[in-house]
Structure formats: structure tokens, C-alpha cells
Design an enzyme around this catalytic site. Structure first.
Site, mmCIF file in Angstrom:
data_model
loop_
_atom_site.group_PDB
_atom_site.id
_atom_site.type_symbol
_atom_site.label_atom_id
_atom_site.label_comp_id
_atom_site.label_asym_id
_atom_site.label_seq_id
_atom_site.Cartn_x
_atom_site.Cartn_y
_atom_site.Cartn_z
ATOM 1 N N ILE A 78 -5.511 -2.129 5.273
ATOM 2 C CA ILE A 78 -5.458 -2.881 4.013
ATOM 3 C C ILE A 78 -5.971 -4.300 4.270
ATOM 4 O O ILE A 78 -6.749 -4.844 3.481
ATOM 5 C CB ILE A 78 -4.013 -2.936 3.463
ATOM 6 C CG1 ILE A 78 -3.510 -1.524 3.183
ATOM 7 C CG2 ILE A 78 -3.946 -3.783 2.208
ATOM 8 C CD1 ILE A 78 -2.088 -1.471 2.675
ATOM 9 N N GLY B 119 -2.440 3.439 3.648
ATOM 10 C CA GLY B 119 -1.097 2.883 3.781
ATOM 11 C C GLY B 119 -0.966 1.873 4.907
ATOM 12 O O GLY B 119 -0.099 1.008 4.868
ATOM 13 N N GLU B 120 -1.849 1.990 5.892
ATOM 14 C CA GLU B 120 -1.704 1.176 7.097
ATOM 15 C C GLU B 120 -2.062 -0.289 6.834
ATOM 16 O O GLU B 120 -3.135 -0.589 6.313
ATOM 17 C CB GLU B 120 -2.667 1.730 8.133
ATOM 18 C CG GLU B 120 -2.134 1.753 9.537
ATOM 19 C CD GLU B 120 -3.180 2.358 10.444
ATOM 20 O OE1 GLU B 120 -3.778 1.596 11.225
ATOM 21 O OE2 GLU B 120 -3.449 3.564 10.311
ATOM 22 N N ALA B 121 -1.162 -1.171 7.271
ATOM 23 C CA ALA B 121 -1.334 -2.597 6.972
ATOM 24 C C ALA B 121 -2.665 -3.153 7.502
ATOM 25 O O ALA B 121 -3.338 -3.904 6.805
ATOM 26 C CB ALA B 121 -0.181 -3.384 7.552
#
Ligand code: NAG
Ligand code: NAG
Ligand code: NAG
Ligand code: NAG
Ligand code: NAG
Length: 366
Positions: A163, A158-160
């Protein structure tokens, strides 16, 4: 013939030479019998050795498999600890390539845990990430196919920032496998990101703020080429003409916020594009069965903003104050109406993409 029978067959009047010869034969026979016994014993010994050998090997294997299974369990709870356990027990070599292979095979591994491990900021994890991406073959796949394959092998964290690292690695690999498709890795990165966000919002009923396709297209013109692959729904429908009121059979594709129609399923260019923004949908009665209509609420005579391609290839504005469409069955009508209704209620997710684009361009500048 047993020995006693043989003895009775031997005549008693043998010459001494014949007696000697007979004695020799008996001795030879005895020796042969002893040889056979020795061989039998040896075979039995070797067989039992082999059996023992097998069972120790098996035991070792079983022990090893148990430990690997334990390592996988540990990995699923805490990826770093799992990898450490496997390395310390000589079940995995401590090289980025070996670890990448292990993750790529993914046997018994939780995809969320794989994603977490690959997304770690650690220098070594980044090496593993790159080795992992290299194991994917994207040659001759379009971007959506490649992404689908890539994202199948783990779950995107989920962590930008995680990603970001992963998409960066993906884009590099895609461009390496398909030189010339994109002008730069950044373009590929941005488009990949846009696809993921668009796809997430298309498939996730919890995402209320959906991007409008026009906005996406204005930001990523390449996206136009792939709307077909991100369709929410597609199928044959009949469409009533705007000026000339005839029914035409068209292949419709519903994406996030547009309805496209094609003459043939294999056409690259749509015959028409109907942005769904500001439109409403309702059931209507017609001589044709299963009809529904797209219209502008509270504005009966206003022409709907849309475009179509004329027979000569010119793209012109549409001339519809409403779009009347007939589905082949009542079920399909329901499905189309529900999907279009869902697609109509929206707003952009695209700001996330805009922020990322800015980041990439500022990274390029620095
Ligand atoms: C594996 O190697 C990396 C770098 O080469 C090192 O940082 C790490 O501690 C090693 N892991 C184990 C479990 O030995
Ligand atoms: C994988 O791990 C996540 C997070 O720990 C968990 O929510 C999910 O249910 C797990 N999946 C499977 C298939 O065990
Ligand atoms: C889009 O999302 C669906 C559902 O989550 C998933 O199965 C599919 O692989 C995704 N496609 C891409 C290109 O990410
Ligand atoms: C939708 O309505 C808004 C506000 O009236 C307008 O600015 C916009 O251009 C409309 N979009 C379309 C596709 O008609
Ligand atoms: C649209 O249709 C109306 C009649 O329904 C016609 O008067 C008008 O010229 C048409 N506009 C275009 C752009 O074809």
C-alpha cells in the site's frame, strides 16, 4: 437475339468484302467471349484466394485470442506467471509501458491480481507501477475523486508495504497533475492514506474502532474540505434552535463522528458542527413529526460541545443542552437515527495513520 436468328437475318447475296467483314466480326466476337471466360476464371481464382487468406487470418486470430484468454486466466491465478506466459507467446511486449497498458485496460483481469502484481517489490514491477500510475489523468480532480478513480482500476492489497509503494506513486502523480495543491508529496500521501482509512472504516461494518473526525481534522486540516465527499448520509432536516425555539430547515451531513449542518447545499462553510462523541440519540414526541434528539446521557443541563457560525461570521459555541431534529418522513427518521447510532459507537483507527506519518517524517529526515 441468338446466333441462329442472326444468321437468318444475313442476306445471301453478300459481296466478298462484305463476307470478309462478317467473318471479322464473328472472329472478334469469339475472341471477346474467350476474354470474358478468362476474366471470369481469374475472378474466381482471386476470390477463392481471398477467402482462403481470410480463413487463415481468422484462424490465427482465434488462436491468438485463445492464448490471450489463457494468459488472463493464468494472470488471475498467478500474476507473474500470467505475464510471463503472455510475453513468451509474443502476446505482450516485455516493457513496463506495455504491461502497464495491459493492466490499465484490465480486460478480463481480476482487480485483486492487478493489485498484487503492482504491489510487488521487484524493481521491474515498481517500474510497471509507475507506468500504470502515469496512465491515470488526475488533472483538476480533487483528491477524493482522483483516489476513487485510481482505486477503481485495481484492488489495494492488504500488505502495508505494498500500500505504501502504491500510495507513494499515487501521491507523486497527483501532485504532478495538480501542482500547487499540496506543499509536498508527503502531505498528499498522508492525506490520501487518511482518506482511505477513514473511508474503509466508514463503509466497513466490521471496523469497530472508528476514528473520530476531530482527531482526523486535528491531524489533517485539509480533510475538513472533503467531509462532504465522505458523508455517510445527507439531507434536509428541521432543527430546533438552542436559545430561540424556532425550527430551521438545514442541510445535514453525517460523517464519521460529526453532524454538520448548512444553510444551503452549496455552502462551503457549515452553519454548525455537532461532534457526536459522548452523545446519545432517542426518539421524541413533538408537534413536528418524526423527531429525534441528541443529548448527553445522565446530564440534562450540560451544554453540548458544539459550534456554530453567527450571521456575522463569528464562530461561537453552541448553546444546546439537546438537539431536537425533525425528519420529513418516518423512513428518513429511521435512516438518520440508525446511521447516527452507528457513527456514535467508535474509537480511532487513526493510530495507523499516526504510525505512517511518523514513518514518512523519519524517511524525510534520513
Ligand atoms: C522482462 O524484462 C525484465 C527486465 O527487463 C526481466 O527481468 C524479465 O525476466 C523479463 N521477462 C520475461 C518473461 O522475459
Ligand atoms: C479475484 O481474486 C480474488 C482472490 O483470488 C477472489 O477472492 C475474487 O473472488 C476474485 N474476483 C473475481 C471477480 O473473480
Ligand atoms: C470508499 O469506499 C467505497 C466502498 O468500499 C468505495 O466504493 C469508494 O470508491 C471509496 N472511496 C474512496 C475515495 O476510496
Ligand atoms: C467526551 O467525554 C470525555 C470523558 O468525559 C471528555 O474527555 C471529552 O472531552 C468529551 N468529548 C466531548 C466532545 O464532549
Ligand atoms: C445559553 O442559553 C441560556 C438560556 O437558555 C442563556 O442563559 C445563556 O446566556 C446562553 N449562553 C450563550 C453562550 O449564549
Amino acid at each position: 437475339v441468338n446466333q441462329d436468328t442472326l444468321l437468318t437475318l444475313i442476306p445471301d447475296d453478300l459481296t466478298p468484302e462484305e463476307q470478309q467483314e462478317l467473318e471479322n466480326i464473328r472472329r472478334r466476337k469469339q475472341e471477346l467471349l474467350e476474354d470474358i471466360q478468362r476474366l471470369k476464371n481469374e475472378i474466381a481464382e482471386v476470390t477463392s484466394e481471398i477467402e482462403n487468406l481470410g480463413s487463415t487470418e481468422e484462424r490465427k486470430n482465434m488462436q491468438r485470442n485463445k492464448q490471450v484468454a489463457m494468459g488472463r486466466k493464468k494472470f488471475n491465478m498467478d500474476p507473474k506467471k500470467g505475464i510471463q506466459f503472455l510475453i513468451e507467446n509474443d502476446l505482450l511486449k516485455n516493457t513496463s509501458n506495455d504491461i502497464a497498458q495491459f493492466l490499465y485496460k484490465g480486460e478480463g483481469l481480476n482487480k485483486t491480481a492487478i493489485g498484487d502484481y503492482l504491489g510487488e517489490r521487484d524493481e521491474f514491477n515498481i517500474q510497471v507501477l509507475h507506468a500504470f500510475v502515469e496512465l491515470h489523468e488526475f488533472t483538476d480532480l480533487n483528491l477524493v475523486q482522483a483516489l476513487r478513480q485510481f482505486l477503481w482500476s485495481f484492488r489495494l492489497p492488504g500488505e502495508a508495504q505494498k500500500i505504501d509503494r502504491m500510495m507513494e506513486a499515487f501521491a507523486q502523480r497527483y501532485c504532478q497533475c495538480n501542482p500547487g495543491v499540496f506543499q509536498s508529496t508527503d502531505t498528499c500521501y498522508i492525506l490520501s492514506f487518511a482518506i482511505i482509512m477513514l473511508n474503509t472504516s466508514l463503509h466497513n461494518p466490521n471496523v469497530k474502532d472508528k476514528p473520530t473526525v476531530e482527531r482526523f481534522i486535528s491531524m489533517n486540516r485539509d480533510l475538513v474540505c472533503i467531509y462532504g465527499q465522505l458523508s455517510l448520509l445527507e439531507g434536509w432536516l428541521l432543527k430546533l434552535g438552542g436559545r430561540v425555539k424556532t425550527w430551521k430547515r438545514r442541510w445535514f451531513i453525517l460523517t464519521d463522528n460529526c453532524l454538520y449542518y448548512f444553510e444551503y447545499t452549496t455552502d462551503k462553510e457549515p452553519r454548525g458542527i455537532i461532534p457526536l462523541e459522548n452523545l446519545s440519540i432517542k426518539e421524541v414526541e413533538d408537534k413536528k413529526p418524526n423527531c429525534f434528539e441528541l443529548f448527553i446521557p445522565d446530564n440534562k443541563d450540560q451544554v453540548i460541545k458544539a459550534c456554530k457560525t453567527e450571521a456575522d461570521g463569528r464562530v461561537v459555541e453552541g448553546n444546546h443542552t439537546f438537539y431536537r431534529i425533525s425528519a420529513p418522513t418516518a423512513e428518513e427518521k429511521e435512516e438518520w437515527m440508525n446511521s447516527i447510532k452507528a457513527a456514535i459507537s467508535r474509537d480511532p483507527f487513526y493510530e495507523m495513520l499516526a504510525a505512517r506519518k511518523k514513518k514518512v517524517s523519519s524517511m524525510k529526515r534520513h
